[in-house]
Design an enzyme around this catalytic site. Structure first.
Site, PDB file in Angstrom:
ATOM      1  N   LYS A 119      55.860 -28.545  31.643  1.00  0.00           N
ATOM      2  CA  LYS A 119      56.900 -27.811  31.163  1.00  0.00           C
ATOM      3  C   LYS A 119      58.000 -27.731  32.595  1.00  0.00           C
ATOM      4  O   LYS A 119      58.901 -26.782  32.437  1.00  0.00           O
ATOM      5  CB  LYS A 119      56.570 -26.282  30.593  1.00  0.00           C
ATOM      6  CG  LYS A 119      56.308 -26.047  29.471  1.00  0.00           C
ATOM      7  CD  LYS A 119      57.493 -26.361  28.789  1.00  0.00           C
ATOM      8  CE  LYS A 119      57.450 -27.352  26.977  1.00  0.00           C
ATOM      9  NZ  LYS A 119      58.110 -28.201  26.410  1.00  0.00           N
ATOM     10  N   HIS A 146      60.207 -40.875  23.744  1.00  0.00           N
ATOM     11  CA  HIS A 146      58.809 -40.947  22.865  1.00  0.00           C
ATOM     12  C   HIS A 146      58.920 -39.892  22.256  1.00  0.00           C
ATOM     13  O   HIS A 146      58.908 -39.113  21.659  1.00  0.00           O
ATOM     14  CB  HIS A 146      57.720 -40.285  23.489  1.00  0.00           C
ATOM     15  CG  HIS A 146      56.965 -41.140  24.534  1.00  0.00           C
ATOM     16  ND1 HIS A 146      56.113 -41.485  25.172  1.00  0.00           N
ATOM     17  CD2 HIS A 146      57.780 -42.451  24.812  1.00  0.00           C
ATOM     18  CE1 HIS A 146      55.779 -42.314  26.060  1.00  0.00           C
ATOM     19  NE2 HIS A 146      57.225 -42.751  25.932  1.00  0.00           N
TER      20      HIS A 146
END
Length: 389
Positions: A296, A72
């Site tokens: 994360k 992406h």
């Protein structure tokens, strides 16, 4: 039995550490209290930073990821019917890879099986002992028999509720925590993703996220109050709410279908300091938790493994303790930057009714600034693709 490094936990962080140590000629054994099928049944995140992609390449387990994963170059933030695209590639020169944590774990498991690695599954009552001495050891039970393994170091990669952090004496850890008053209700369905990139949405009804695991498997989330019963939400109700929160453009293209998994994940920020106690190290969720908003969690575990594996390989290869001595300091410096980014993303995109109209205006000012400032977008993009190790 004896090994150089005992690793508690066969999730992606424990298996990645084991694979990297093996490639460097360091002997290790992994202990996991669950079965392989249970480990693979955990539904987790799927956005990999370039740093983690590089680590999987280094570990020799990246072939399927590069074949089946979805690179992406950006993502979108939706507010009402207005959508702002963050051009990750254009702003930073880097991209992210969408590839599910389950797939990462499976690739690592397959690599361990292929080389006959020592992974002891369904090991009960795993206990790290004597890690404050030069002779640490692990005890565990298997099939009703108690075993002991002597080692040089113990690496706790066993998650937030694992035994490793709990084994540290009272008072040796300082804990920092923020619990959010909401969670993410997630739905997984075999439908085509609504967009070729992720969409994060801020709506008066609450946050929403449109993501995917493949071209045919989609993962969606909506913000719900803490304590919500997942059984109170039907598939139809979730799809209807997603169409409202993600905006008209997404609603017009959204395919719906039966869920194959529904769950609610609470949101919290948590850090334990330090991450080393004698010859015991904490890594991944054993030492820290981040809200999933900034993607994360898995990536932060990978950066821990980068510092920890490098230190251990240096210890055995160069007879230097510099790397392991600096592990906690280096890992925590990156952890707190990721905690800040995840907190900021969460604050930007979720509804906080208890904070009132002032907070809503701050969110709007933040969004206006993002839309008008390339510097602000670059800062967001730099953190999203991952800060350097």
């Amino acid at each position: 039995m004896r090994t150089q490094v005992a690793i508690i936990g066969a999730g992606p962080s424990g298996l990645l550490l084991s694979q990297l140590l093996h490639k460097a000629g360091v002997d290790c054994i992994v202990f996991e209290r669950r079965s392989p099928d249970y480990v693979l049944s955990r539904i987790r995140a799927g956005v990999l930073e370039q740093g983690m992609v590089g680590m999987l390449e280094q570990a020799g387990v990246s072939e399927r990821m590069h074949r089946e994963g979805l690179p992406h170059d950006g993502f979108a933030i939706s507010v009402g019917d207005t959508r702002l695209r963050i051009d990750l590639k254009g702003l930073t020169g880097s991209r992210v890879m969408v590839y599910g944590q389950t797939e990462v774990t499976k690739d690592l498991m397959d690599a361990h099986t292929a080389r006959g690695a020592q992974v002891i599954y369904e090991a009960e009552n795993v206990t790290p002992l004597d890690f404050d001495t030069d002779h640490p050891r692990i005890t565990y039970e298997k099939d009703g028999v108690t075993h002991e393994v002597a080692c040089d170091f113990i690496c706790g990669c066993d998650g937030y509720h694992g035994v490793s952090r709990a084994a540290v004496p009272d008072g040796a850890i300082t804990e920092f925590e923020k619990v959010y008053p909401f969670g993410w209700l997630g739905i997984l369905s075999y439908v085509k993703p609504v967009d070729h990139e992720l969409i994060y949405a801020n709506h008066p009804n609450g946050f929403a996220l449109a993501s995917m695991r493949s071209e045919t498997l989609s993962r969606y989330y909506i913000q719900v109050p803490a304590g919500t019963d997942v059984n109170k939400w039907s598939d139809d109700a979730i799809w209807a709410e997603l169409k409202v929160r993600l905006g008209a453009e997404a609603a017009a293209k959204m395919e719906t279908g039966p869920s194959i998994e529904k769950s609610i994940a609470p949101l919290r920020s948590f850090v334990a300091e330090p991450l080393r106690f004698g010859r015991l190290f904490l890594a991944g969720d054993a030492g820290h938790i981040v809200p999933p908003t900034g993607a994360k969690g898995l990536n932060l575990a990978a950066s821990d493994i980068h510092y920890l594996s490098s230190g251990l390989i240096e210890y055995y290869g160069e007879k230097s303790a510099a790397g392991i001595d600096a592990y906690s300091q280096h890992a925590l410096a990156r952890i707190w930057k990721a905690e800040r980014f995840s907190w900021w993303m969460t604050s930007l995109l979720h509804q906080f009714p208890e904070l009132g109209a002032f907070n809503a205006r701050m969110q709007q000012a933040d969004m206006d600034y993002l839309a008008s400032s390339e510097a602000a977008q670059r800062s967001l993009a730099e953190n999203y693709v991952g800060l350097p190790f």
